[in-house]
Design an enzyme around this catalytic site. Sequence first.
Site, PDB file in Angstrom:
ATOM      1  CG  ASP A   1      -4.659  -0.641  -5.919  1.00 22.87           C
ATOM      2  OD1 ASP A   1      -5.128  -1.321  -5.256  1.00 22.87           O
ATOM      3  OD2 ASP A   1      -3.557   0.005  -5.863  1.00 22.87           O
TER       4      ASP A   1
ATOM      5  CB  THR B   1      -1.040   0.012   1.171  1.00 23.43           C
ATOM      6  OG1 THR B   1      -1.859   1.065   1.434  1.00 23.43           O
ATOM      7  CG2 THR B   1      -0.446  -0.003   2.455  1.00 23.43           C
TER       8      THR B   1
ATOM      9  CB  ALA C   1      -4.066   4.194  -6.017  1.00 21.30           C
TER      10      ALA C   1
ATOM     11  CE  LYS D   1      -1.348   0.736  -3.437  1.00 23.09           C
ATOM     12  NZ  LYS D   1      -2.893   1.070  -3.931  1.00 23.09           N
TER      13      LYS D   1
END
Length: 272
Positions: free
Chosen positions: A119, A79, A147, A83
């Site tokens: 994601d 997280t 993300a 990433k």
Amino acid sequence: MNPADTLEWSGLKLDGNTAVLGIIGDPVAQVKAPLPLTQLLQRRGINAVLVPLHVPAAGVAPLLQALLAVRNVAGIVVTVPHKQRVAGLPIDTLRAAREAQAVNVVRRAGDGWQGDLLDGAGFLAGLVRNGFDVKGRSVGLAGAGGAGNAIAFALAAAGAASIDVRDADASKRADLVDRLRALGYTAGEWDAASPRDLLVNATPAGMREGDALPIAPEAIRAGHTVAEVIMEPHTTPLLALAQQRGARTVHGRHMMDEQLERMADFFAEALR
């Protein structure tokens, strides 16, 4: 309590055969996945637990290397803000991770790690579950990190008419736009004040009290959709404002809920 070979509580199992998964981030106190993913795996008959690991950026590469020697560590959830860092390590990556140049799950594969990015698929499924069809829609995306990359490529592949991006780091924003265009998608720079059919916050802004809004209030219109990746707080200041203005909102929790099944599928191959 008498000693036992297996300790069970609330239906969960923990013993010498338990496989360990970690979730790494900095910070990590806000993560919500450990209990629900553990429960999901164990309901499937897989003896595994997911535990949070607070790891600074400099510790990510040495940690993953060291964990290869811990044979009952089967994988890692990745997280914020790691990433893209993990995607840059010498690991095998699947298509979504390669396109977005970001990784949010890795599993043991032979003598190394294999990474994927869930994601985007989770975010898209959350939109669909909330009645939003991205095909032909314009998207304003705040955030070109891990993300943001995942979401951008997933929305583009699902038929978004355009994806315009903003990020405090101009080079990251330009890189994402260039890679979207290279695959034939319509993409450009976004000033975060222009209305779009779908507004997405893929930044950490809103996790802490006092954070500036990642999207300008004037961009939020009644009937449009505003979606978050942040799971805590459940209703961020951005979503609260969107609700006040009559926009549809999609909470970050929807993205995680949709990802959990995909994470369980991904790790199951390493846990059998």
